[in-house]
Design an enzyme around this catalytic site. Structure first.
Site, mmCIF file in Angstrom:
data_model
loop_
_atom_site.group_PDB
_atom_site.id
_atom_site.type_symbol
_atom_site.label_atom_id
_atom_site.label_comp_id
_atom_site.label_asym_id
_atom_site.label_seq_id
_atom_site.Cartn_x
_atom_site.Cartn_y
_atom_site.Cartn_z
ATOM 1 C CB SER A 179 -63.063 87.959 -112.280
ATOM 2 O OG SER A 179 -61.977 87.077 -112.304
ATOM 3 C CG HIS A 194 -66.589 74.468 -105.874
ATOM 4 N ND1 HIS A 194 -65.641 75.413 -106.254
ATOM 5 C CD2 HIS A 194 -65.926 73.611 -105.053
ATOM 6 C CE1 HIS A 194 -64.490 75.140 -105.685
ATOM 7 N NE2 HIS A 194 -64.630 74.057 -104.936
ATOM 8 C CG HIS A 218 -68.652 76.881 -110.698
ATOM 9 N ND1 HIS A 218 -68.312 75.547 -110.550
ATOM 10 C CD2 HIS A 218 -67.940 77.546 -109.755
ATOM 11 C CE1 HIS A 218 -67.438 75.418 -109.556
ATOM 12 N NE2 HIS A 218 -67.199 76.621 -109.051
ATOM 13 C CG MET A 276 -67.087 79.954 -100.691
ATOM 14 S SD MET A 276 -65.927 81.294 -101.010
ATOM 15 C CE MET A 276 -65.743 81.154 -102.795
ATOM 16 C CG ASP A 330 -67.691 79.234 -106.506
ATOM 17 O OD1 ASP A 330 -67.171 78.103 -106.569
ATOM 18 O OD2 ASP A 330 -67.518 80.112 -107.371
ATOM 19 C CB SER A 377 -67.826 81.097 -111.259
ATOM 20 O OG SER A 377 -67.953 81.328 -109.869
ATOM 21 C CG ASP A 386 -63.221 76.934 -109.487
ATOM 22 O OD1 ASP A 386 -63.315 78.077 -109.956
ATOM 23 O OD2 ASP A 386 -63.900 76.519 -108.527
ATOM 24 N N GLY A 387 -60.394 78.839 -111.046
ATOM 25 C CA GLY A 387 -59.614 79.909 -110.434
ATOM 26 C C GLY A 387 -58.612 80.521 -111.389
ATOM 27 N N GLY A 388 -58.748 81.828 -111.600
ATOM 28 C CA GLY A 388 -57.773 82.543 -112.428
ATOM 29 C C GLY A 388 -57.838 82.174 -113.902
ATOM 30 N N GLY A 421 -61.740 80.355 -102.145
ATOM 31 C CA GLY A 421 -62.256 81.357 -101.210
ATOM 32 C C GLY A 421 -62.682 82.654 -101.860
ATOM 33 C CG PHE A 422 -61.395 85.496 -101.500
ATOM 34 C CD1 PHE A 422 -62.365 86.286 -100.888
ATOM 35 C CD2 PHE A 422 -60.507 84.783 -100.705
ATOM 36 C CE1 PHE A 422 -62.440 86.364 -99.502
ATOM 37 C CE2 PHE A 422 -60.573 84.855 -99.316
ATOM 38 C CZ PHE A 422 -61.544 85.653 -98.713
ATOM 39 N N GLY A 423 -62.967 85.113 -105.720
ATOM 40 C CA GLY A 423 -62.794 85.290 -107.150
ATOM 41 C C GLY A 423 -61.632 86.242 -107.410
ATOM 42 N N GLY A 424 -61.214 86.282 -108.667
ATOM 43 C CA GLY A 424 -60.250 87.282 -109.098
ATOM 44 C C GLY A 424 -58.813 87.054 -108.668
ATOM 45 C CG MET A 476 -64.909 75.770 -101.917
ATOM 46 S SD MET A 476 -64.657 77.312 -102.825
ATOM 47 C CE MET A 476 -66.254 77.450 -103.616
ATOM 48 C CG MET A 535 -59.798 74.056 -105.801
ATOM 49 S SD MET A 535 -61.229 74.851 -106.543
ATOM 50 C CE MET A 535 -60.838 76.585 -106.330
#
Ligand code: DX5
Ligand code: ZN
Length: 222
Positions: free
Chosen positions: A200, A68, A35, A39, A37, A10, A177-179, A144-147, A70, A139
């Site tokens: 990240s 993606h 990927h 937003m 993102d 991403s 997607d995420g973490g 909304g945010f990386g990391g 959002m 999700m």
């Protein structure tokens, strides 16, 4: 783990002063799709990129672009993202009162058809549209945010979606997607995901893109 796992770096966490290079590093290191993102500051608190960036990324890689969205009213922008070079697009269930119609438009635009669901949205809400989909993005953080930290309570939903797809004999891509880091990647794949989206864990000051991708691959191949 028998299914083939694909990795989708991403670019949200990339160094935007050298975005082209960062995309090419991901391709050279064996990333499978890029990927992107999008937003809008409404559906999610953050604002990121639009079709202009998709078009720029399109010029520097042959990898499929996984877009993606959002954003609210995603149907207003499908054509623009398809024209910019998106290979597959995922819109949010929560942002789409006329989801079925939007999915039909995506199919007509010859894009891979995806729906993303937030952590609070049950897998069962996709039952009526599942046969129309190529991709579900689960999700595993609030968008909304990386990391952010992976939410383990999303794992049963991945299992449920894989079971729903298998019951219909459908070769569905389930993206998480995420973490996503080594450990959470493994848990997600074991639950039935086959595409790891990672920002990240791949784009970081602490290691190269190649090391980030390699660590994820190793985590899911043991
Ligand atoms: C978050 C985005 C993700 C983001 C993931 O809303 O949809 O694609 O880049 O970032 P990490 O992998 O850092 O959690
Ligand atoms: Zn994303």
């Amino acid at each position: 783990m028998t299914n083939i796992v694909r990795i989708a770096p991403s670019i949200l966490s990339a160094d935007f002063t050298r975005l082209g290079e960062q995309v090419q590093e991901a391709e050279a290191a064996g990333g499978d799709l890029i990927h992107i993102d999008v937003m809008d500051g409404q559906f999610v608190p953050n604002i990121t990129m639009g079709p202009l960036v998709v078009r720029a990324v399109r010029r520097v890689t042959t990898l499929p672009l996984d877009v993606h969205l959002m954003i609210v009213q995603p149907e207003r922008h499908l054509q623009a993202f398809a024209d910019a070079g998106a290979d597959q697009i995922s819109i949010h269930w929560e942002a789409s009162p006329n989801l079925h119609r939007s999915l039909q438009i995506m199919r007509e635009l010859k894009c891979g058809v995806g729906v993303a669901i937030n952590p609070h949205t049950p897998a069962g809400f996709l039952s009526e549209v599942l046969p129309l989909l190529d991709v579900v993005v689960v999700m595993t953080v609030n968008p909304g945010f990386g990391g952010q930290a992976f939410l383990p309570e999303t794992l049963p939903k991945i299992r449920q979606l894989r079971a729903m797809a298998e019951a219909g004999g459908q070769p569905l891509d389930i993206e998480v997607d995420g973490g996503i880091q080594a450990e959470t990647a493994r848990a997600a794949i074991e639950a039935g995901a086959n595409v790891l989206i990672a920002g990240s864990a791949i784009y970081s000051d602490r290691h190269s893109v190649e090391e980030g991708i390699r660590a994820l691959r190793q985590a899911v191949s043991k």
